[in-house]
Write an enzyme that holds these catalytic residues in place. Structure first.
Site, PDB file in Angstrom:
ATOM      1  N   SER A  21       6.561  16.134  -0.819  1.00  0.00           N
ATOM      2  CA  SER A  21       7.813  16.398  -0.123  1.00  0.00           C
ATOM      3  C   SER A  21       8.514  17.737  -0.330  1.00  0.00           C
ATOM      4  O   SER A  21       8.884  18.611   0.377  1.00  0.00           O
ATOM      5  CB  SER A  21       8.745  15.178  -0.176  1.00  0.00           C
ATOM      6  OG  SER A  21       8.385  14.008   0.710  1.00  0.00           O
ATOM      7  N   LYS A  70      13.498   1.494  -0.802  1.00  0.00           N
ATOM      8  CA  LYS A  70      13.974   1.589   0.674  1.00  0.00           C
ATOM      9  C   LYS A  70      14.629   0.551   1.372  1.00  0.00           C
ATOM     10  O   LYS A  70      15.336   0.714   2.208  1.00  0.00           O
ATOM     11  CB  LYS A  70      12.500   1.686   1.615  1.00  0.00           C
ATOM     12  CG  LYS A  70      11.684   2.987   1.556  1.00  0.00           C
ATOM     13  CD  LYS A  70      10.580   3.139   2.091  1.00  0.00           C
ATOM     14  CE  LYS A  70       9.908   4.553   1.832  1.00  0.00           C
ATOM     15  NZ  LYS A  70       8.612   4.758   2.711  1.00  0.00           N
ATOM     16  N   ASP A 106       9.776   6.977   8.994  1.00  0.00           N
ATOM     17  CA  ASP A 106       8.379   6.534   8.801  1.00  0.00           C
ATOM     18  C   ASP A 106       7.911   5.911  10.277  1.00  0.00           C
ATOM     19  O   ASP A 106       6.678   6.250  10.310  1.00  0.00           O
ATOM     20  CB  ASP A 106       8.260   5.311   7.684  1.00  0.00           C
ATOM     21  CG  ASP A 106       8.476   6.026   6.291  1.00  0.00           C
ATOM     22  OD1 ASP A 106       8.308   7.186   6.088  1.00  0.00           O
ATOM     23  OD2 ASP A 106       8.741   5.225   5.405  1.00  0.00           O
ATOM     24  N   ALA A 131       1.656  -6.217   3.733  1.00  0.00           N
ATOM     25  CA  ALA A 131       2.796  -6.496   4.272  1.00  0.00           C
ATOM     26  C   ALA A 131       4.033  -6.223   3.350  1.00  0.00           C
ATOM     27  O   ALA A 131       4.936  -6.871   3.240  1.00  0.00           O
ATOM     28  CB  ALA A 131       2.844  -8.305   4.279  1.00  0.00           C
ATOM     29  N   GLY A 133       6.527  -2.747   2.117  1.00  0.00           N
ATOM     30  CA  GLY A 133       7.587  -1.909   2.768  1.00  0.00           C
ATOM     31  C   GLY A 133       6.903  -1.077   3.790  1.00  0.00           C
ATOM     32  O   GLY A 133       7.902  -0.935   4.779  1.00  0.00           O
ATOM     33  N   ALA A 134       5.839  -0.522   3.855  1.00  0.00           N
ATOM     34  CA  ALA A 134       5.329   0.582   4.907  1.00  0.00           C
ATOM     35  C   ALA A 134       4.885  -0.480   6.003  1.00  0.00           C
ATOM     36  O   ALA A 134       5.302   0.011   7.096  1.00  0.00           O
ATOM     37  CB  ALA A 134       4.088   1.192   4.229  1.00  0.00           C
ATOM     38  N   TYR A 227      -2.530   9.223   2.132  1.00  0.00           N
ATOM     39  CA  TYR A 227      -2.597  10.516   2.648  1.00  0.00           C
ATOM     40  C   TYR A 227      -3.647  11.523   2.201  1.00  0.00           C
ATOM     41  O   TYR A 227      -3.612  12.585   2.050  1.00  0.00           O
ATOM     42  CB  TYR A 227      -1.208  11.472   2.563  1.00  0.00           C
ATOM     43  CG  TYR A 227      -0.565  11.587   1.224  1.00  0.00           C
ATOM     44  CD1 TYR A 227       0.544  11.014   0.804  1.00  0.00           C
ATOM     45  CD2 TYR A 227      -1.269  12.315   0.060  1.00  0.00           C
ATOM     46  CE1 TYR A 227       1.199  11.004  -0.238  1.00  0.00           C
ATOM     47  CE2 TYR A 227      -0.602  12.490  -1.139  1.00  0.00           C
ATOM     48  CZ  TYR A 227       0.599  11.753  -1.433  1.00  0.00           C
ATOM     49  OH  TYR A 227       0.965  11.961  -2.586  1.00  0.00           O
TER      50      TYR A 227
HETATM   51  P1  NAP Z   1       4.062  -2.044  -1.320  1.00  0.00           P
HETATM   52  O1  NAP Z   1       5.360  -2.166  -0.628  1.00  0.00           O
HETATM   53  O2  NAP Z   1       3.963  -2.054  -2.668  1.00  0.00           O
HETATM   54  O3  NAP Z   1       3.015  -3.065  -0.615  1.00  0.00           O
HETATM   55  C1  NAP Z   1       1.710  -3.345  -0.907  1.00  0.00           C
HETATM   56  C2  NAP Z   1       0.691  -4.144  -0.091  1.00  0.00           C
HETATM   57  O4  NAP Z   1      -0.404  -4.059  -0.555  1.00  0.00           O
HETATM   58  C3  NAP Z   1       1.195  -5.641  -0.274  1.00  0.00           C
HETATM   59  O5  NAP Z   1       1.230  -6.011   0.971  1.00  0.00           O
HETATM   60  C4  NAP Z   1       0.479  -6.135  -1.431  1.00  0.00           C
HETATM   61  O6  NAP Z   1      -0.094  -7.499  -1.126  1.00  0.00           O
HETATM   62  C5  NAP Z   1      -0.828  -5.419  -0.988  1.00  0.00           C
HETATM   63  N1  NAP Z   1      -1.721  -5.127  -2.197  1.00  0.00           N
HETATM   64  C6  NAP Z   1      -1.469  -4.145  -3.192  1.00  0.00           C
HETATM   65  N2  NAP Z   1      -2.569  -4.487  -4.210  1.00  0.00           N
HETATM   66  C7  NAP Z   1      -3.594  -5.195  -3.662  1.00  0.00           C
HETATM   67  C8  NAP Z   1      -4.830  -5.491  -3.939  1.00  0.00           C
HETATM   68  N3  NAP Z   1      -5.233  -5.448  -5.154  1.00  0.00           N
HETATM   69  N4  NAP Z   1      -5.512  -6.529  -3.053  1.00  0.00           N
HETATM   70  C9  NAP Z   1      -4.941  -6.955  -1.856  1.00  0.00           C
HETATM   71  N5  NAP Z   1      -3.828  -6.388  -1.476  1.00  0.00           N
HETATM   72  C10 NAP Z   1      -2.877  -5.844  -2.225  1.00  0.00           C
HETATM   73  O7  NAP Z   1       3.480  -0.474  -0.744  1.00  0.00           O
HETATM   74  P2  NAP Z   1       4.179   0.174   0.519  1.00  0.00           P
HETATM   75  O8  NAP Z   1       5.368   0.924   0.378  1.00  0.00           O
HETATM   76  O9  NAP Z   1       3.966  -0.713   1.787  1.00  0.00           O
HETATM   77  O10 NAP Z   1       2.919   1.179   0.603  1.00  0.00           O
HETATM   78  C11 NAP Z   1       1.582   0.818   1.047  1.00  0.00           C
HETATM   79  C12 NAP Z   1       0.779   2.056   1.407  1.00  0.00           C
HETATM   80  O11 NAP Z   1       1.358   2.913   2.251  1.00  0.00           O
HETATM   81  C13 NAP Z   1       0.621   3.133  -0.014  1.00  0.00           C
HETATM   82  O12 NAP Z   1      -0.814   3.526  -0.158  1.00  0.00           O
HETATM   83  C14 NAP Z   1       1.447   4.168   0.339  1.00  0.00           C
HETATM   84  O13 NAP Z   1       1.119   5.319  -0.353  1.00  0.00           O
HETATM   85  C15 NAP Z   1       1.115   4.255   1.795  1.00  0.00           C
HETATM   86  N6  NAP Z   1       2.252   5.071   2.574  1.00  0.00           N
HETATM   87  C16 NAP Z   1       2.012   6.195   3.284  1.00  0.00           C
HETATM   88  C17 NAP Z   1       2.994   6.637   4.048  1.00  0.00           C
HETATM   89  C18 NAP Z   1       2.718   8.194   4.638  1.00  0.00           C
HETATM   90  O14 NAP Z   1       3.711   8.963   5.075  1.00  0.00           O
HETATM   91  N7  NAP Z   1       1.781   8.410   4.807  1.00  0.00           N
HETATM   92  C19 NAP Z   1       4.395   6.222   3.963  1.00  0.00           C
HETATM   93  C20 NAP Z   1       4.596   5.104   3.369  1.00  0.00           C
HETATM   94  C21 NAP Z   1       3.511   4.317   2.469  1.00  0.00           C
HETATM   95  P3  NAP Z   1       0.891  -8.686  -1.822  1.00  0.00           P
HETATM   96  O15 NAP Z   1       1.972  -9.047  -0.790  1.00  0.00           O
HETATM   97  O16 NAP Z   1      -0.089  -9.851  -1.810  1.00  0.00           O
HETATM   98  O17 NAP Z   1       1.340  -7.994  -3.091  1.00  0.00           O
END
Ligand code: NAP
Length: 282
Positions: A21, A70, A106, A131, A133-134, A227
């Site tokens: 960013s 967030k 987002d 499931a 934050g994203a 990304y």
């Molecule tokens: P988060 O809140 O930490 O959520 C992670 C999710 O992945 C949860 O559903 C978790 O399941 C699951 N998970 C994590 N490790 C796992 C594993 N080893 N096996 C199976 N499930 C697993 O993360 P987030 O903020 O939502 O971000 C998710 C992704 O989106 C990241 O890669 C982030 O970089 C990306 N993102 C990209 C952008 C963009 O602008 N391109 C913006 C936001 C986020 P449980 O509930 O079972 O723990």
């Protein structure tokens, strides 16, 4: 006569050292000749309230908010935009006259490359992996865009259930990541989104076993929010499926934040070039 102080914006979260960013927003300020800078403020939960309170000073445009704040930032703000309230997450704070408004860019960032590519979301069935934050913002965006079915698949099924309960929409349902029905759901999916943060390293496991990936129809699109290239995107491309990574989403959420702060049309090509160059250099 004294010149007005340069304006400021900042990213609040942790860990954020590798964020794209600052490169993206500082390139945009430079391109438009805006006297402003974008920095990083590494902030843990204990420091969040102070980091937000500091934004009320006149030099601030506002901030971006990322992992893990967030949701926690919402009660610290003066008002919340309706989309951010429905997504249950704020990724952008806009300061005006000492008041702080929470926005969510987002969702628009996520939808942008799909719209650009002509995706007919109002005819599509979608499987969403994750499931966190994203995922919730993604789900709100997809339902607003009119998808006919949305299945949220998560390792912890209770978290998917809580997400779908908050969505309160008959088109959304849940499945555990190891549910035997998942193959059938994937076979009927036009779009699969990965919001599970795994797959950046070559030896990472696929978020979906290869046998399940094989169930997707040939026209399906695989969209990973990371990304960079991931093991999932490589496997999908090897199968001949269309793929999309998270860089366009990242750039567009930044462009929408920039427009909210400055009131100006964001210089998207400059932002894209800076973000891609920073990503590729690290
Ligand atoms: P988060 O809140 O930490 O959520 C992670 C999710 O992945 C949860 O559903 C978790 O399941 C699951 N998970 C994590 N490790 C796992 C594993 N080893 N096996 C199976 N499930 C697993 O993360 P987030 O903020 O939502 O971000 C998710 C992704 O989106 C990241 O890669 C982030 O970089 C990306 N993102 C990209 C952008 C963009 O602008 N391109 C913006 C936001 C986020 P449980 O509930 O079972 O723990």
């Amino acid at each position: 006569m004294s010149l007005p102080a340069p304006r400021r914006a900042v990213l609040i979260g942790t860990p954020i050292a590798h964020s794209l960013s600052p490169a993206m927003h500082n390139a945009a300020f430079a391109q438009l000749g805006i006297a402003a800078s974008y920095g990083l403020r590494e902030t843990d939960a204990a420091g969040l309230a102070a980091a937000v309170a500091a934004l009320r000073a006149p030099e601030w445009f506002g901030a971006n908010v990322t992992i893990p704040h967030k949701e926690a930032v919402i009660p610290l703000l003066d008002e919340i935009a309706p989309l951010a309230a429905r997504a249950g997450a704020v990724n952008t704070i806009v300061m005006r006259g000492g008041r702080l408004r929470g926005e969510n860019t987002d969702v628009g960032g996520f939808l942008w490359p799909l719209r650009l590519g002509g995706a007919q979301l109002d005819r599509w069935r979608v499987t969403l992996l994750g499931a966190g934050g994203a995922a919730r913002g993604v789900a709100v965006g997809l339902l607003d865009a009119g998808v006919t079915q949305l299945t949220v698949v998560n390792r912890t099924v209770e978290r998917a259930a809580a997400l779908v309960a908050a969505l309160d929409d008959a088109r959304a349902d849940i499945l555990a990541l190891d549910d035997p029905w998942l193959g059938g759901v994937l076979a009927a999916s036009d779009l699969v989104i990965n919001a599970i943060p795994t797959g950046l390293r070559d030896d990472d496991p696929l978020p979906l076993p290869a046998a399940l990936l094989a169930r997707l129809p040939d026209h399906a699109l695989v969209y990973d929010l990371a990304y960079r290239q991931t093991v999932l995107l490589r496997a999908a491309a090897a199968r001949g499926l269309a793929t999309l990574d998270g860089l366009p989403m990242l750039v567009e959420q930044g462009a929408l934040s920039f427009a909210l702060w400055t009131g100006q049309e964001p210089p998207r090509p400059a932002m894209w070039a800076a973000a891609a160059a920073h990503r590729d250099a690290h």
